[in-house]
Enzyme design. Structure first.
Site, PDB file in Angstrom:
ATOM      1  N   CYS A 105       4.959  -2.596   8.251  1.00 26.53           N
ATOM      2  CA  CYS A 105       5.320  -1.283   8.804  1.00 26.53           C
ATOM      3  C   CYS A 105       4.944  -1.181  10.274  1.00 26.53           C
ATOM      4  O   CYS A 105       3.879  -1.609  10.703  1.00 26.53           O
ATOM      5  CB  CYS A 105       4.672  -0.187   7.982  1.00 26.53           C
ATOM      6  N   SER A 122      -5.454   5.001   5.268  1.00 22.65           N
ATOM      7  CA  SER A 122      -4.437   4.084   5.747  1.00 22.65           C
ATOM      8  C   SER A 122      -4.538   3.987   7.257  1.00 22.65           C
ATOM      9  O   SER A 122      -4.978   4.918   7.934  1.00 22.65           O
ATOM     10  CB  SER A 122      -3.055   4.598   5.345  1.00 22.65           C
ATOM     11  N   GLU A 126      -6.937   4.590  -0.475  1.00 21.78           N
ATOM     12  CA  GLU A 126      -6.543   5.166   0.803  1.00 21.78           C
ATOM     13  C   GLU A 126      -6.070   6.599   0.594  1.00 21.78           C
ATOM     14  O   GLU A 126      -5.489   6.927  -0.445  1.00 21.78           O
ATOM     15  CB  GLU A 126      -5.413   4.346   1.438  1.00 21.78           C
ATOM     16  N   CYS A 175       0.883  -8.362   4.975  1.00 23.38           N
ATOM     17  CA  CYS A 175       0.471  -6.972   4.813  1.00 23.38           C
ATOM     18  C   CYS A 175      -0.972  -6.804   4.342  1.00 23.38           C
ATOM     19  O   CYS A 175      -1.521  -7.662   3.662  1.00 23.38           O
ATOM     20  CB  CYS A 175       1.417  -6.267   3.846  1.00 23.38           C
ATOM     21  N   ASP A 176      -1.535  -5.705   4.761  1.00 26.57           N
ATOM     22  CA  ASP A 176      -2.777  -5.103   4.312  1.00 26.57           C
ATOM     23  C   ASP A 176      -3.839  -6.075   3.823  1.00 26.57           C
ATOM     24  O   ASP A 176      -4.457  -6.771   4.606  1.00 26.57           O
ATOM     25  CB  ASP A 176      -2.454  -4.024   3.273  1.00 26.57           C
ATOM     26  N   LYS A 177      -4.045  -6.166   2.504  1.00 21.58           N
ATOM     27  CA  LYS A 177      -5.178  -6.943   1.991  1.00 21.58           C
ATOM     28  C   LYS A 177      -4.880  -8.439   1.920  1.00 21.58           C
ATOM     29  O   LYS A 177      -5.793  -9.242   1.720  1.00 21.58           O
ATOM     30  CB  LYS A 177      -5.581  -6.445   0.593  1.00 21.58           C
ATOM     31  N   ASP A 202       0.814  -1.207   0.000  1.00 24.65           N
ATOM     32  CA  ASP A 202       0.000   0.000   0.000  1.00 24.65           C
ATOM     33  C   ASP A 202       0.852   1.264   0.000  1.00 24.65           C
ATOM     34  O   ASP A 202       0.470   2.275  -0.596  1.00 24.65           O
ATOM     35  CB  ASP A 202      -0.922   0.003   1.218  1.00 24.65           C
TER      36      ASP A 202
END
Length: 552
Positions: free
Chosen positions: A191, A467, A441, A119-121, A78
């Site tokens: 992150c 985000s 985002e 991560c993320d998705k 992202d």
């Protein structure tokens, strides 16, 4: 064994010959076939080292009598996708990931699955697949990045985005900006703040789909390799006892997870992902349900961007077990539920809160209400979401005049050119699931505002999303979205907007006759991208208040 469909009997002679072409022996083929679902790639920092996690998982599977077989999924970073057309592809990758795992598992007859996201998705996409397939499964992520340091204070990726605002407002020079670039992301891993990736990894542990500690042990620690081996051992136990995701991820488990979400102050993206994951099990997680749990769950943690602590601090403090232990002091959890590693009760009974500044005691929380709040009102009839724990209390009630934009780029240009002033309420419409398409985002505009010192005097609301690194009065997921004729489509410059985080309201002041005139005279905009996967996605995706799930 499920895998008998690809290896048992004389009619499967061709199938076995293909396994042998890949180097598998008769002994390996006869054992349970364990799919190792790896999202390893060489661009996402949380995924560059996942080959080491996969190797450790395979060691565990082999030592426990299984045959590990690895395959991969896609994964979008992202941060790298932020602020350009790439961000259209972030949320939408969740469905591709879930679908691709379903395809691989069904086509090849795996007996069980070990998921390696970070991560993320990728995390929610894999959780959706796990429930959909309902094969014995366990998760072991790559772990969080360590925080960096600039001027002897801990920093993270969000610091680099905010540094751009500092630079643009001449508060730092180019040399200091370069220092943020060099020092903010010092290791591999997801992150380091409570952004979306770490939020979803923490919630995966909370719901019981990973071993204790899997969410918070830093990526670079050897302990993570040991956890990966344990996860490989454990999948064989789950297979032997036929313990499947739907046995673990039931309605009460989702209630536990929402409570942990509120205690941690997770990313607003969790309000998209948890309903979408639950939907795969035909469980309805409504925004009203989320607000009910938020109203009764104290916020115990203020991790970056809400505070100066990071995931490594949460790990040292006791991690998710310690957070859940604190919640259980007020009977806010269902503790008799199964997980991939004992019951909820067994996971928290020996937990210790080693740092009451990182994890507040339940009787001395940051606030009595959870970190996320759902807002409703004339501007968001179906709801909107904000990370209340990352908002200064002085602006919980905020009234201002709208400055309306129809894309993130228009908004960023206005901020950088000095057109946004204290008291403004920025509105970014047509960035929703359908109108974006893909619900981008908005970290760039919120970080610019924070870096320029406007995060306590300017609000931003959008039918897009934010985000997990966003802080300030940033309201996302405004539903219905502009492309579907939601009220946000008819806002004009100068309209008065009223935000009240205490009452959970989001309203605007426009005379009903004027509003009706605007509806009649406004032509709704079409999705910005009309070709390829995004065009198909825009025709299928539902509103953000459903979790942006796809119509079947």
């Amino acid at each position: 064994m499920k895998s008998n469909v690809v290896k048992k009997g004389t009619d499967k002679t061709p199938h076995r010959s293909l396994f042998k072409a890949s180097g598998y022996t008769d002994r390996e083929i006869e054992r349970p076939l364990i799919g190792i679902v790896n999202s390893k790639n060489e661009i996402v920092p949380g995924h560059t080292e996942l080959d080491k996690i996969a190797s450790a998982v395979k060691t565990g599977v082999l030592s426990a009598g299984g045959t590990p077989i690895e395959f991969n999924t896609i994964g979008v970073c992202d941060g790298i996708a932020m602020g350009h057309e790439g961000m259209h592809y972030s949320l939408v990758s969740r469905e591709i990931i879930a679908d691709s795992v379903e395809i691989m598992a069904k086509a090849h007859g795996f007996d069980a699955l070990v998921f390696i996201p970070n991560c993320d998705k990728i995390v929610p996409g894999m959780l959706m697949a796990a429930i959909r397939l309902n094969l014995p499964a366990i998760f072991i992520s790559g772990g969080p990045m360590l925080a960096g340091r600039v001027d002897n204070r801990a920093v993270s990726l969000s610091s680099t985005f905010e540094a751009i605002g500092l630079y643009n407002s001449q508060k730092i020079d180019e040399k200091k900006l370069k220092e943020y670039e060099e020092e903010s992301c010092p290791t591999c891993g997801s992150c380091s703040g409570m952004f979306t990736a770490n939020s979803m990894n923490c919630l995966t542990e909370a719901i019981g789909m990973s071993v204790p500690g899997a969410a918070t042990v830093p990526a670079v620690y050897s302990k993570r390799i040991r956890l990966a081996k344990e996860s490989g051992y454990r999948i064989m136990h789950l297979l032997e006892n036929n313990i499947c995701p739907k046995d673990i991820m039931n309605e009460k488990a989702f209630e536990n997870t929402l409570a942990v979400d509120m205690a941690l102050g997770c990313s607003t993206n969790s309000v998209l992902h948890l309903p979408a994951i639950a939907n795969e099990a035909n469980i309805n997680i409504s925004l009203n349900k989320i607000n009910q749990i938020s109203a009764t769950t104290p916020n115990l943690c203020k991790l970056s961007p809400a505070g100066d602590k990071h995931i490594e601090d949460l790990d040292r403090a006791g991690g998710i077990p310690a957070v859940m232990m604190e919640l259980n002091k007020k009977n806010l959890l269902h503790t008799d539920l199964p997980t991939v590693w004992g019951t909820v009760q067994s996971r928290i009974e020996n937990a210790v809160n080693c740092d009451t500044q990182t994890i507040k005691l339940i009787d001395n929380p940051h606030s009595e209400q959870g970190g996320l709040v759902i807002l409703k009102g004339s501007l968001a009839p179906n709801g909107a979401v904000i990370k209340k724990s990352a908002v200064d209390k002085s602006i919980y009630e905020f009234t201002g005049k709208a400055k309306v934009f129809h894309s993130e780029q228009e908004c960023v240009e206005a901020i950088t050119s000095g057109k946004i002033k204290a008291g403004d309420i920025i509105v970014i419409a047509y960035e929703g699931p359908r109108g974006g398409p893909g619900m981008r985002e908005m970290l760039s505009p919120t970080s610019l505002l924070a870096g320029m010192g406007l995060d306590k005097s300017v609000a931003l609301l959008t039918d897009g999303r934010f985000s997990g690194a966003t802080r300030g009065l940033a309201i996302g997921h405004v539903s219905p979205e502009a492309a579907s004729g939601g009220p946000i489509a008819y806002l004009q410059n100068g309209d008065i907007i009223k935000i009240n985080l205490n009452s959970g309201s989001l309203d605007f002041e426009v005379d009903p006759d004027e509003m009706e005139k605007r509806r009649k005279n406004t032509t709704l905009k079409e999705p910005k991208i009309k070709t390829g996967y995004l065009a198909r996605y825009a025709t299928m995706v539902q509103s953000a208040d459903t979790g942006a799930i796809l119509k079947v």
